[in-house]
Design a protein around this motif. Structure first.
Motif, PDB file in Angstrom:
ATOM      1  N   MET A 154      13.697  10.359 -33.553  1.00 54.81           N
ATOM      2  CA  MET A 154      15.206  10.379 -33.093  1.00 54.81           C
ATOM      3  C   MET A 154      15.807  12.139 -32.302  1.00 54.81           C
ATOM      4  SD  MET A 154      18.126   9.774 -36.936  1.00 54.81           S
ATOM      5  CE  MET A 154      19.632  10.359 -35.347  1.00 54.81           C
ATOM      6  N   LYS A 155      15.106  12.707 -33.864  1.00 50.76           N
ATOM      7  CA  LYS A 155      14.224  14.149 -33.066  1.00 50.76           C
ATOM      8  C   LYS A 155      14.172  14.381 -31.896  1.00 50.76           C
ATOM      9  CE  LYS A 155      13.694  16.190 -37.527  1.00 50.76           C
ATOM     10  NZ  LYS A 155      13.068  16.895 -38.480  1.00 50.76           N
ATOM     11  N   ARG A 156      13.134  13.513 -31.162  1.00 51.67           N
ATOM     12  CA  ARG A 156      12.492  13.461 -30.070  1.00 51.67           C
ATOM     13  C   ARG A 156      13.657  12.853 -29.389  1.00 51.67           C
ATOM     14  NH1 ARG A 156       7.911  11.261 -32.729  1.00 51.67           N
ATOM     15  NH2 ARG A 156       8.620   8.843 -32.105  1.00 51.67           N
ATOM     16  N   ILE A 157      14.500  11.625 -29.000  1.00 53.43           N
ATOM     17  CA  ILE A 157      15.020  11.386 -27.784  1.00 53.43           C
ATOM     18  C   ILE A 157      16.312  12.460 -28.319  1.00 53.43           C
ATOM     19  CG2 ILE A 157      17.368   9.469 -28.034  1.00 53.43           C
ATOM     20  CD1 ILE A 157      15.019   7.809 -29.691  1.00 53.43           C
ATOM     21  N   MET A 158      16.472  12.604 -29.636  1.00 57.90           N
ATOM     22  CA  MET A 158      17.682  14.174 -29.284  1.00 57.90           C
ATOM     23  C   MET A 158      17.415  15.524 -28.489  1.00 57.90           C
ATOM     24  SD  MET A 158      19.372  16.548 -32.526  1.00 57.90           S
ATOM     25  CE  MET A 158      19.536  18.220 -32.754  1.00 57.90           C
ATOM     26  N   SER A 159      15.941  15.440 -28.380  1.00 60.56           N
ATOM     27  CA  SER A 159      15.555  16.706 -28.069  1.00 60.56           C
ATOM     28  C   SER A 159      15.546  16.531 -26.317  1.00 60.56           C
ATOM     29  CB  SER A 159      14.124  17.136 -27.990  1.00 60.56           C
ATOM     30  OG  SER A 159      13.764  17.980 -27.556  1.00 60.56           O
ATOM     31  N   TYR A 160      15.475  14.973 -25.785  1.00 64.94           N
ATOM     32  CA  TYR A 160      14.971  14.907 -24.437  1.00 64.94           C
ATOM     33  C   TYR A 160      16.347  15.081 -23.656  1.00 64.94           C
ATOM     34  CZ  TYR A 160      14.801  12.187 -20.216  1.00 64.94           C
ATOM     35  OH  TYR A 160      14.829  11.906 -19.121  1.00 64.94           O
ATOM     36  N   GLY A 161      17.882  14.687 -24.438  1.00 63.46           N
ATOM     37  CA  GLY A 161      18.587  15.204 -24.201  1.00 63.46           C
ATOM     38  C   GLY A 161      19.564  16.599 -24.520  1.00 63.46           C
ATOM     39  N   VAL A 162      19.288  17.301 -25.023  1.00 57.47           N
ATOM     40  CA  VAL A 162      19.848  18.234 -25.187  1.00 57.47           C
ATOM     41  C   VAL A 162      19.294  19.115 -23.843  1.00 57.47           C
ATOM     42  CG1 VAL A 162      19.408  20.541 -26.462  1.00 57.47           C
ATOM     43  CG2 VAL A 162      19.968  18.686 -28.001  1.00 57.47           C
ATOM     44  N   ASN A 163      17.663  18.848 -23.766  1.00 54.60           N
ATOM     45  CA  ASN A 163      17.411  19.737 -22.985  1.00 54.60           C
ATOM     46  C   ASN A 163      17.859  18.670 -21.348  1.00 54.60           C
ATOM     47  OD1 ASN A 163      15.515  20.786 -24.130  1.00 54.60           O
ATOM     48  ND2 ASN A 163      13.911  20.111 -24.312  1.00 54.60           N
ATOM     49  N   LEU A 164      18.073  17.865 -21.482  1.00 58.40           N
ATOM     50  CA  LEU A 164      18.109  17.594 -20.203  1.00 58.40           C
ATOM     51  C   LEU A 164      19.994  17.707 -19.952  1.00 58.40           C
ATOM     52  CD1 LEU A 164      17.305  15.264 -17.928  1.00 58.40           C
ATOM     53  CD2 LEU A 164      19.136  13.353 -18.552  1.00 58.40           C
ATOM     54  N   ILE A 165      20.632  17.257 -21.058  1.00 56.29           N
ATOM     55  CA  ILE A 165      22.390  18.375 -20.402  1.00 56.29           C
ATOM     56  C   ILE A 165      21.539  20.288 -20.388  1.00 56.29           C
ATOM     57  CG2 ILE A 165      24.106  19.336 -22.384  1.00 56.29           C
ATOM     58  CD1 ILE A 165      24.003  16.870 -23.746  1.00 56.29           C
ATOM     59  N   LEU A 166      21.154  20.753 -20.564  1.00 53.97           N
ATOM     60  CA  LEU A 166      20.850  22.443 -20.163  1.00 53.97           C
ATOM     61  C   LEU A 166      20.575  22.502 -18.958  1.00 53.97           C
ATOM     62  CD1 LEU A 166      18.883  23.143 -23.297  1.00 53.97           C
ATOM     63  CD2 LEU A 166      21.214  23.893 -23.006  1.00 53.97           C
ATOM     64  N   LEU A 167      19.547  21.555 -18.208  1.00 50.34           N
ATOM     65  CA  LEU A 167      19.652  21.571 -16.866  1.00 50.34           C
ATOM     66  C   LEU A 167      20.335  20.950 -16.224  1.00 50.34           C
ATOM     67  CD1 LEU A 167      16.312  19.204 -18.026  1.00 50.34           C
ATOM     68  CD2 LEU A 167      16.420  22.199 -16.856  1.00 50.34           C
ATOM     69  N   ILE A 168      20.977  20.334 -16.928  1.00 47.62           N
ATOM     70  CA  ILE A 168      22.178  19.944 -15.995  1.00 47.62           C
ATOM     71  C   ILE A 168      23.669  20.868 -15.829  1.00 47.62           C
ATOM     72  CG2 ILE A 168      24.280  18.854 -15.728  1.00 47.62           C
ATOM     73  CD1 ILE A 168      22.660  15.922 -15.598  1.00 47.62           C
ATOM     74  N   THR A 169      23.914  21.217 -16.535  1.00 49.40           N
ATOM     75  CA  THR A 169      25.458  22.264 -17.105  1.00 49.40           C
ATOM     76  C   THR A 169      24.888  23.917 -16.984  1.00 49.40           C
ATOM     77  OG1 THR A 169      24.828  22.192 -19.846  1.00 49.40           O
ATOM     78  CG2 THR A 169      26.562  20.656 -19.168  1.00 49.40           C
ATOM     79  N   ILE A 170      23.884  23.974 -17.067  1.00 54.44           N
ATOM     80  CA  ILE A 170      23.511  25.484 -17.070  1.00 54.44           C
ATOM     81  C   ILE A 170      23.615  26.371 -15.016  1.00 54.44           C
ATOM     82  CG2 ILE A 170      21.863  27.399 -17.512  1.00 54.44           C
ATOM     83  CD1 ILE A 170      20.878  26.743 -19.343  1.00 54.44           C
ATOM     84  N   PRO A 171      22.878  24.993 -14.316  1.00 56.62           N
ATOM     85  CA  PRO A 171      22.982  25.731 -13.264  1.00 56.62           C
ATOM     86  C   PRO A 171      24.645  25.381 -12.836  1.00 56.62           C
ATOM     87  CG  PRO A 171      21.740  23.440 -13.127  1.00 56.62           C
ATOM     88  CD  PRO A 171      21.964  24.126 -15.149  1.00 56.62           C
TER      89      PRO A 171
END
Length: 527
Positions: A304-321
């Protein structure tokens, strides 16, 4: 890693094809409504009725859909696929009868709902709004069924029909507006709205049967413990969604005391800001949620933590720019989308200011959407509800402070700050619940994405300004300048993230490279 690739591919498919296509059709729908009915007494009554029915249907559908997925994962782990289908049928039948009661109740309380949402309506307009609300009430009958079937499909990791659900919805509207709106008028438009909702249910049935193995059977067991659990979990979700709606109502109430156009500026800016959320983030969380639920039901917390980590990083990579881009290009974006007719330069300036401050909360809002799903997968719906209440409290306090100094822009900033605070609190509580959740890796990814976004922002601003000077003042040229600047920015950002060693970007680049090589290989074989 294979699981991550599966998530990425599914998300890309949903984002690029179905969600964007649906948004485009939705834009055509809104344009046709404006062209056919304009802006007057009838349309005001229609939108109030649509809000009255849509508020209830949205609450029901969201509450059922988000709580049913983790329960279905638990059922499958204990009773297998047959048990899962049986409980789904029971849920569908119970929802149908409950919704039928709500429809009958709604027909009786429609006058009260209209008075609640539109105190200024009276006479013919009030009567029309009540009539339209009653016509639209059958939507309640189908929204809960859609939520239950969507939950079943997502638990089976089937996303095709759910992702395409906006297509038949919008096409029904468009067909009516093009061919039937003249003889049947605004009442017919509400009938079309009901048929549009039914079409969403119909498009899900083939995939449920063929791809997910679903078969309908009449099962009605009010003592079903799993259904009781879903209903118990749904109540906090229901309250949480209602609290967020209350947040928007308070913002509009305060904006109504400001200069004319403040409410519209907030509304238009919020639509642009949440476009990122609706197209990209919702698609990602839709794909990740059932996977989280499955791992939770197996008590596989590390996964669960690995999947959540992937999701969080993907969201950061989209929303910050996206945040940097919205801040830098706020004015040209508003100009391209809205500035025509009665929407003048003053309206553009007001909307752009609101957009800048709304965009500052985009990261927090997007991460909160994912974190809600993490809590739901853990069968915890109370924490998101409490968090929503805290967010509203902060928003209210900040609203009254910032509106004095920044007018409507202060309301947008208050929303962004409140959501960001609530998101930080959710991370804190999740860490207490699960232990270490990889905050250092999130910070590293966020800092790299932030640095790349700043460089991207400088490049985007230079490209846009230079093109604007060369091409001159024109709506078409402004659009060209904007699109070219965004395109260059995307390329610069991806290259920088790749150079900075961000793994998610490396995986996406690898996939794209594979697709390109496959394309040229096939062309070579054809020759």
């Amino acid at each position: 890693m294979n699981q991550e690739k599966k998530v990425a591919k599914s998300a890309i498919l949903i984002i690029m094809i179905f969600t964007l296509g649906s948004k485009f059709l939705g834009f055509i729908r809104e344009t046709l409504i404006a062209a056919k009915f304009g802006a007057g007494m009838e349309t005001d009554a229609f939108f109030v009725a649509l809000t009255a029915t849509g508020l209830i249907t949205g609450l029901i559908s969201t509450a059922i859909k988000t709580t049913f997925v983790p329960i279905l994962s638990e059922i499958k782990a204990k009773e297998g696929k047959i048990g899962k289908i049986n409980h789904t049928n029971n849920m569908i039948n119970i929802i149908f009868f409950v919704s039928l009661i709500l429809v009958l109740l709604g027909l009786l309380v429609s006058p009260f709902l209209v008075k609640l949402l539109a105190k200024g309506f009276y006479g013919e307009q009030y009567d029309l709004a009540v009539k339209l609300t009653r016509i639209g009430m059958p939507k309640l009958l189908f929204s809960g069924l859609i939520g239950a079937l969507t939950g079943f499909l997502h638990s089976e990791q089937k996303y095709l029909s759910s992702a395409a659900i906006g297509f038949p919805f919008n096409l029904v509207y468009i067909f009516y507006l093009l061919f039937l709106s003249t003889p049947f008028g605004i009442e017919g438009l509400m009938v079309a709205a009901v048929i549009a909702v039914i079409s969403q249910l119909l498009i899900q049935i083939p995939e449920a049967k063929k791809a997910a193995g679903y078969r309908y059977e009449f099962i009605l067991d009010l003592k079903d413990d799993y259904i009781k659990k879903v209903l118990h979990m749904s109540l906090p979700v229901f309250v949480s969604v209602a609290v967020n709606d209350l947040n928007a109502i308070v913002d509009k109430a305060l904006a109504s005391s400001l200069v004319s156009g403040s409410i519209s500026a907030l509304n238009y800016a919020n639509k642009l800001n949440t476009l990122i959320l609706g197209v990209f983030i919702s698609a990602i969380t839709t794909v990740i949620f059932p996977i989280l639920s499955r791992e939770s039901s197996s008590n596989n917390i590390p996964s669960m933590k690995r999947i959540m980590s992937y999701g969080v990083n993907l969201i950061l990579l989209i929303t910050i720019p996206a945040t940097v881009g919205l801040v830098i290009l706020a004015i040209p974006i508003v100009q391209v989308f809205f500035q025509r007719g009665e929407f003048d330069e003053i309206a553009t300036s007001m909307t752009a200011k609101a957009l800048v401050f709304y965009s500052l909360g985009l990261v927090g809002m997007s991460l909160r959407t994912l974190l809600d799903r993490v809590y739901y997968s853990l069968h915890d719906t109370k924490t998101p509800m409490k968090n929503g209440a805290i967010s509203v409290l902060f928003n209210l306090i900040l609203n009254f402070i910032l509106v004095r100094y920044m007018a409507h822009a202060g309301l947008a900033l208050a929303t962004s700050i409140a959501i960001t605070i609530a998101t930080v609190l959710m991370f804190y509580r999740l860490k207490k619940k699960l232990g270490s959740i990889g905050m250092i890796s999130y910070l590293k990814c966020g800092l790299k994405a932030g640095f790349a976004s700043i460089i991207m922002g400088v490049v985007v601003n230079l490209v846009y300004q230079e093109l604007y000077k060369i091409l001159g003042i024109s709506k078409l040229y402004n659009l060209v300048s904007l699109l070219v600047a965004i395109g260059v920015g995307v390329i610069v950002y991806i290259v920088l993230c790749y150079v900075f060693g961000i793994q998610e970007i490396k995986h996406i680049v690898k996939e794209l490279r594979g697709w390109i090589m496959l394309f040229f290989r096939e062309k070579k074989e054809i020759k």
